[in-house]
Scaffold this active site. Structure first.
Site, PDB file in Angstrom:
ATOM      1  N   THR A  95       0.859  -1.180   0.000  1.00  0.00           N
ATOM      2  CA  THR A  95       0.000   0.000   0.000  1.00  0.00           C
ATOM      3  C   THR A  95       0.895   1.230   0.000  1.00  0.00           C
ATOM      4  O   THR A  95       1.535   1.533   0.997  1.00  0.00           O
ATOM      5  CB  THR A  95      -0.915  -0.013   1.233  1.00  0.00           C
ATOM      6  OG1 THR A  95      -1.804  -1.119   1.089  1.00  0.00           O
ATOM      7  CG2 THR A  95      -1.722   1.265   1.328  1.00  0.00           C
ATOM      8  N   LYS A 170      -6.856   1.915  -3.431  1.00  0.00           N
ATOM      9  CA  LYS A 170      -6.483   1.442  -2.098  1.00  0.00           C
ATOM     10  C   LYS A 170      -6.370   2.608  -1.133  1.00  0.00           C
ATOM     11  O   LYS A 170      -6.785   2.513   0.021  1.00  0.00           O
ATOM     12  CB  LYS A 170      -5.148   0.687  -2.170  1.00  0.00           C
ATOM     13  CG  LYS A 170      -4.692   0.097  -0.831  1.00  0.00           C
ATOM     14  CD  LYS A 170      -5.645  -0.969  -0.305  1.00  0.00           C
ATOM     15  CE  LYS A 170      -5.493  -1.278   1.168  1.00  0.00           C
ATOM     16  NZ  LYS A 170      -4.273  -1.956   1.519  1.00  0.00           N
ATOM     17  N   LYS A 238       0.404   5.679   8.572  1.00  0.00           N
ATOM     18  CA  LYS A 238       1.203   5.890   7.349  1.00  0.00           C
ATOM     19  C   LYS A 238       0.290   6.117   6.140  1.00  0.00           C
ATOM     20  O   LYS A 238       0.504   7.030   5.341  1.00  0.00           O
ATOM     21  CB  LYS A 238       2.100   4.673   7.093  1.00  0.00           C
ATOM     22  CG  LYS A 238       2.905   4.766   5.802  1.00  0.00           C
ATOM     23  CD  LYS A 238       3.230   3.388   5.203  1.00  0.00           C
ATOM     24  CE  LYS A 238       1.981   2.675   4.705  1.00  0.00           C
ATOM     25  NZ  LYS A 238       2.195   1.523   3.814  1.00  0.00           N
TER      26      LYS A 238
END
Lengths: 287, 287, 287, 287
Positions: A95, A170, A238
């Site tokens: 990701t 995503k 993150k």
């Protein structure tokens, strides 16, 4: 034909195991090699470096936790990309932010290779059970070529668009999860202060129109306060950070995203980085 | 036995109509009497004041938009409460703050009456189709007594707890909706800037683990940008405001709630007060 | 000895002019060369590339708007750093993030040069009048060597600490300004809605204990709504963005900073990027 | 002519003492009577109820911590307002919301009295030294009448406008303080993580253009982490809450205000309610 798999954390180890179960031979690499033990016992070759993976394969999956880590294994001094034979295929399931993903696609294409950004929706359990959903950016042909492998690891393959679009979907997906998690945590908090039990609140809210499916999967963690990680809080932080950076690149405002991001940052500072991201509830409504 | 119904807006008019269809005689009041027309044609008595409703009934439903409005029809100079015969039952379906609801319960009990706070989950369509969910605070006996009436208007009755607990559950419920709506709006925004269409984004996200059921009901509005109100934005803003005030009363922090509230406030200032609350998307990602 | 000066925007052009007035010969470069016109007329040499500046000087000042721009002129294909004679001194006055600044210091030292991060406090007027304050990270000796030059451009030189500490102090400085500007804008907004004039509000608040000195310099802009740029809003947005990225690197939460950043982002989306950063008031309280 | 003074907390006790020093006879009331001890020793009469203050005076000052408290002493069962002789003057120095202040003015006028909202700028030390600034809403004549008394307690009297305008200016004033305090706390936090000392940061920032005068008065508290209260954090939280409620009444968005409010709420939940409001730094950057 051996398949390369780099990155054997919570997700990668389970995805690789599913490839193995489906009969594929793997060459694996992980920064801390002990994570590869089970795979090696079941027949995988443990490479001493990403480079070595590149030398032995024409198809490499990567599943790493940050853009920096992806950059290192692909393009670092010991990166695999420069070792691959021509026209190889790199499938990055990590990701990362879309601009970084497009940068990787560009680097791969420039060296004569092919690239798919193929991050997954789903965490520990779906990874284990081969029930992930792949969100893919890249060429249809390349997806078709590896479709059986994707099917061994997941239950659905969504071709979103060109390079970077898998990463894009995503990103918005995780941004939605992160924000809903915080929203639910604050709703639970107010509810408990108003005298309702967490059980009543979960039962009513999760079966009502606001009950996002993934929240139901977190109910046990919230009620037991056992936040063993499926998707660690620091990675959610993150992802929200990368979404914020992407918003800056796109010159748009996303104030609500940033408010959620900073609550995860506070939770991280409070020592919850390694817990499941639902542990943001523990920060918001400590017990 | 006639049933009183005060407040005939988007929700109240449809709830009253369902009571009427189930064969009950109604005495209705609305500040602007033309809203009562259809009910009167179908046999309802239009009272000239809340007081008059009180004189003719022993059971009164109220469905109003603010605590101030509830206070006025119940306890104002022309309020119905003082006119009710002893041991009457007042069922307040309005969405108000728990402390206010408990105050109303206290006022009713002091005058020898009974009280249920019975706000509903569901907006226009469920109100029309008798598919509301009642979230109730108060005595089990009182709920049992009016159960057939509730069943005429809704599909489920949840007894949450004592006085004020129906209002409490409704508050956390709407707070969850409001925040998820903003979260989805920002996710859509980032997604469109990253080159995906709103259609692809809705299809992927709403059928994924973040797809809260109520969001699916908003898909058409978001895609068509026709935000005709089911639940007006200004009421969502009011509900988040009351949740904020309640947080202050409870001496707790809810930063994410406040961030959502202020985005609704910005949308309201941008002229979207009367649109559906999903129109916060129009403010966040104008087209 | 000629002095190199790269970056002739709002700030750089005025700083270079002050060096020239103090009798120094300049070799200047700017991406759009017409900005150098006045300096060239007064005797400066216009270099066709940063490289050429490197060839002709042993001391180079840079004053650019983003880390990317600094990286390009210093280390890009036509960068000046590789052309400098040994032990040269690079003084970067740009406002960049501390981690980037330390990276530049490292690159310079590796190539045998010296480096100072020397961002300035003060915008257009102090730049013009030689009244800037230098916030410097690096070696005392290097500061002493160029002290007369700094005195030609500024009124004070603060040696904050080692490499990156000048950038660090500048970052927290601008972060404070940006947040106070938004705070004042919201205070003015509420005040005007409560019926007070902007004149009364400015007079009372700016002369009271909350009257940060820089706010007084913005009073005319706020009252006239003429937001011609001294320090453009998009740069303030950039600085707050870099502070947010730095907070992420440091693994700390700064929710208030992010709230301010997103209000500047909204203002930027509303078309105010090129106005003075005080124009955030125009977004917050439009007229 | 005796002067009534109700509310002898941190501020009120010192203001009353200054009236006494200037030779005025006082009739005082405080919910906890021991706070009146010093004043009584110096000659003040301690009234057993607000009512009794009303019976003995034609001029009453109130200095209380919440609108609810003001309402109670003025209009409660034992309120002073109904006891005052006709045409008396009530000066409310409490920090309350403007709509409440106008309500009090209306109540006083209806009963044939006069009213000034006269909140003060300045906390403990200025209260002690007679250096407060009065921000007044009401009639010029009434201000003139009590000017010598105001001068005994303060150094300046600003007539802002009609009833409620003193409260309005105080509200925006405190809203500015609260936000700047949080901004400075976050700037200090980032600065310390970047390796600078709190001493260097305070010295540089407080003497720079962002150094709001009141911040300098907080320097010692921040450096020593001794947050003994001059203006308690819970009152700042209350003031920001009332500003938020006022923004709702005015139908405007103030997202930055709310972000600050919630940080104070978090600090309050962390146990800092009774500390000085600068203790928000202790929550933001714990040591």
């Amino acid at each position: 034909m051996k398949i390369g798999f780099i990155g054997l954390g919570i997700m990668g180890s389970r995805m690789a195991a599913n490839l193995q179960k489906a009969g594929h031979e793997l060459v694996v690499f992980n920064r801390t090699p002990d994570k590869a033990e089970a795979l090696v016992k079941a027949g995988a070759v443990l490479a001493p470096s990403p480079e070595e993976v590149g030398r032995q394969c024409r198809l490499v999956f990567t599943m790493l936790s940050t853009p920096e880590a992806v950059q290192e294994v692909a393009l670092g001094q010991q990166g695999f990309l420069k070792e691959l034979p021509g026209h190889s295929l790199w499938v990055d399931c990590s990701t990362v932010n879309p601009s970084f993903s497009r940068q990787m696609a560009k680097a791969a294409l420039k060296m004569g290779h092919r690239f798919l950004d193929a991050p997954v929706s789903g965490s520990l359990a779906p990874a284990e059970n081969g029930q992930l959903v792949f969100l893919i950016g890249g060429e249809e042909n390349d997806i078709t070529e590896i479709r059986p492998l994707l099917d061994a690891m997941g239950k659905a393959v969504l071709h979103i668009g060109g390079h970077g679009q898998g990463a894009s979907m995503k990103m918005v997906n995780n941004m939605l999860f992160g924000q809903i998690m915080v929203a639910f945590a604050e709703a639970l908090k107010l509810g408990t202060y108003l005298g309702m039990t967490e059980e009543t609140l979960c039962q009513t809210l999760l079966n009502g129109p606001g009950g996002a499916p993934f929240l139901k999967g977190k109910e046990n963690k919230l009620l037991s306060r056992d936040f063993s990680p499926e998707f660690p809080l620091e990675w959610m932080h993150k992802d929200l950070h990368l979404a914020g950076v992407t918003a800056y690149e796109q010159e748009i405002a996303l104030p609500f995203l940033h408010a959620a991001k900073e609550l995860f940052a506070q939770a991280k500072q409070a020592g919850l980085a390694g817990e499941d991201f639902s542990a943001v509830y523990q920060f918001i409504n400590p017990k």
